[in-house]
Design a protein around this motif. Sequence first.
Motif, PDB file in Angstrom:
ATOM      1  N   LYS A   1      -1.776   4.095   5.035  1.00 46.05           N
ATOM      2  CA  LYS A   1      -2.398   5.358   5.247  1.00 46.05           C
ATOM      3  C   LYS A   1      -1.202   6.625   4.084  1.00 46.05           C
ATOM      4  O   LYS A   1      -1.359   8.000   3.862  1.00 46.05           O
ATOM      5  CB  LYS A   1      -2.058   6.106   6.813  1.00 46.05           C
ATOM      6  CG  LYS A   1      -2.279   7.279   7.023  1.00 46.05           C
ATOM      7  CD  LYS A   1      -1.687   7.521   8.758  1.00 46.05           C
ATOM      8  CE  LYS A   1      -2.380   9.649   8.913  1.00 46.05           C
ATOM      9  NZ  LYS A   1      -1.494  10.017   8.651  1.00 46.05           N
ATOM     10  N   GLU A   2       0.215   5.907   4.225  1.00 49.02           N
ATOM     11  CA  GLU A   2       0.649   6.728   3.588  1.00 49.02           C
ATOM     12  C   GLU A   2       0.375   7.080   2.040  1.00 49.02           C
ATOM     13  O   GLU A   2       0.725   8.279   1.257  1.00 49.02           O
ATOM     14  CB  GLU A   2       1.996   5.901   3.360  1.00 49.02           C
ATOM     15  CG  GLU A   2       3.366   6.779   2.510  1.00 49.02           C
ATOM     16  CD  GLU A   2       5.315   6.239   3.493  1.00 49.02           C
ATOM     17  OE1 GLU A   2       6.157   6.330   2.527  1.00 49.02           O
ATOM     18  OE2 GLU A   2       4.870   4.903   3.560  1.00 49.02           O
ATOM     19  N   ILE A   3      -0.196   5.823   1.066  1.00 46.39           N
ATOM     20  CA  ILE A   3      -0.612   5.747   0.115  1.00 46.39           C
ATOM     21  C   ILE A   3      -1.925   6.502  -0.015  1.00 46.39           C
ATOM     22  O   ILE A   3      -2.287   7.840  -1.156  1.00 46.39           O
ATOM     23  CB  ILE A   3      -1.033   4.458  -0.478  1.00 46.39           C
ATOM     24  CG1 ILE A   3       0.585   3.793  -0.511  1.00 46.39           C
ATOM     25  CG2 ILE A   3      -1.077   4.659  -2.367  1.00 46.39           C
ATOM     26  CD1 ILE A   3       1.305   3.967  -1.445  1.00 46.39           C
ATOM     27  N   ALA A   4      -2.431   6.846   1.053  1.00 45.08           N
ATOM     28  CA  ALA A   4      -3.684   7.795   0.881  1.00 45.08           C
ATOM     29  C   ALA A   4      -3.616   9.207   1.485  1.00 45.08           C
ATOM     30  O   ALA A   4      -4.758   9.970   0.561  1.00 45.08           O
ATOM     31  CB  ALA A   4      -4.870   7.070   2.648  1.00 45.08           C
ATOM     32  N   ASP A   5      -2.095   9.332   1.442  1.00 46.10           N
ATOM     33  CA  ASP A   5      -1.623  10.670   2.405  1.00 46.10           C
ATOM     34  C   ASP A   5      -1.241  11.607   0.387  1.00 46.10           C
ATOM     35  O   ASP A   5      -1.932  12.261  -0.164  1.00 46.10           O
ATOM     36  CB  ASP A   5      -0.516  10.977   2.987  1.00 46.10           C
ATOM     37  CG  ASP A   5      -1.450  10.612   4.211  1.00 46.10           C
ATOM     38  OD1 ASP A   5      -3.068  10.796   4.487  1.00 46.10           O
ATOM     39  OD2 ASP A   5      -1.039  10.995   5.513  1.00 46.10           O
ATOM     40  N   GLU A   6      -0.216  10.252  -0.610  1.00 44.82           N
ATOM     41  CA  GLU A   6      -0.404  10.826  -1.852  1.00 44.82           C
ATOM     42  C   GLU A   6      -1.681  11.066  -2.439  1.00 44.82           C
ATOM     43  O   GLU A   6      -1.535  11.653  -3.333  1.00 44.82           O
ATOM     44  CB  GLU A   6       0.659   9.624  -1.868  1.00 44.82           C
ATOM     45  CG  GLU A   6       0.620   9.327  -2.955  1.00 44.82           C
ATOM     46  CD  GLU A   6       2.255  10.518  -3.184  1.00 44.82           C
ATOM     47  OE1 GLU A   6       2.203  11.290  -4.678  1.00 44.82           O
ATOM     48  OE2 GLU A   6       2.204  10.904  -2.272  1.00 44.82           O
TER      49      GLU A   6
END
Length: 464
Positions: A355-360
């Motif tokens: 999720k952290e990379i997806a939001d980025e």
Amino acid sequence: MTAPALRIEHRQQQSLTPRLQQAVRLLQLSSLDFAQEVHAALDKNPFLETDEGDVPGAAPAVAVPDMASDIGEAPAPNEGWASTSSIDRRAGASGSDVSALDFLAADVGLREHLHRQLNVLPLTPRDQLLAATIVESLDDDGYLRTALPELAGLTGLSPSPCEMSTALKRVQSLDPDGVGARNVAECLLLQMPDIEDPEVRGLASRIVSQHLDRLAHHDVAGLAKALEASASDVAHACERIRHLDPRPGWRHGSADVQYLTPDVVVRRVRGTWRATLNPAIVPRVKLNQAYARLFQQHRDARHGELAASLQEARWTVRNVKQRFSTILKVTEAILKRQHHFLEYGPLAMKPLGLKEIADEVGLHESTVSRVTNNKYMSTPSGVFELKYFFSRAMVTASGSTCSATAIRGVIKEMIDGESPSQPLSDPEIARRLLRQGLTVARRTVTKYRQLLKVAPVERRRKHA
């Protein structure tokens, strides 16, 4: 009884179009599989052609430099590397039709290697056929797992048990030592002549023939007691046995090694970690503009199939660009959060979720999962799958978090520094982790040890 009635309802439902389903499938393919898909499209679509231009954002088309050291500047193109064409030119200069492929060594399989040895022995045609039948029945690891009476029926010669036994011994005398064995013990016993010292050889033969199970469990004390020998002599004999080859057939014609081709190459350039696409995995494909213009000028209803091909060609080119642009964006986002790993190793790996990379990068988590599947990053520390950089957070006693990869790094350091005579058991490793503020269950330690490909404590123990 109620009468039937019609009712109209409005519902919203997400569905994937066939085109989107195809895009999702292609996104999770490895680069090799994706390139095959693109090449197949090139072969059948007249509106696609090979693009000889450079790939935007890609690394120079040279071999990947030495990743063992910290890289400052990217090397000059073609510096220190010989291309296949240069080899061909040098070969052609000699005046013969020689290509670079002629310089490659041909692999010789196990059976061919054995047949070559049998062909130079002074054997009768009957003996030759019996030995050849045994050779053809060997498994890839060099073992004979078919009973001799069954093999005798395959020869069509009605050989006696003595003849089959002699043929087997003849095969077992060939190179490599241990070939033709019917079990591990026999394989090791066939290699005992390689042990020069007769006393060590005799003790090793007794261990293999009588106490193979104790040898597998590194039970030196039990072996010494059973054989009435000193622990040091038994340990020396066991160490000599471990130098023997339990799978002699693998020396010849083993399965092809599957090499990984990284999708991105990470280098340190002027103190900053940068990722570039590996040009070797980017299909060079573009729309044939000349054909596209001709079709648009003479288009009519009879050309429906060509219209579909043009649309498919445009989609293919767009998909190639989008795929590798997405891979590069995800890689850069990973580097932004895990650059300490590249500098200090696994102990510096941070917890990281999809999720952290997806939001980025502005993608869905499922898309990031597909992007990181079967995609690899080449770094100075080695080649890693993009999924390697993701791990759940584990809370320490101080309230901070660390990644599972970092804990595996701690476990590896503990095992690397253990005493050979007193290796650390999984419960002891768990206790030591707890003293460092890391609460890890014993079964989790066992799982991490297995992931590190480290043997259990009994098999790591070495006796003086």
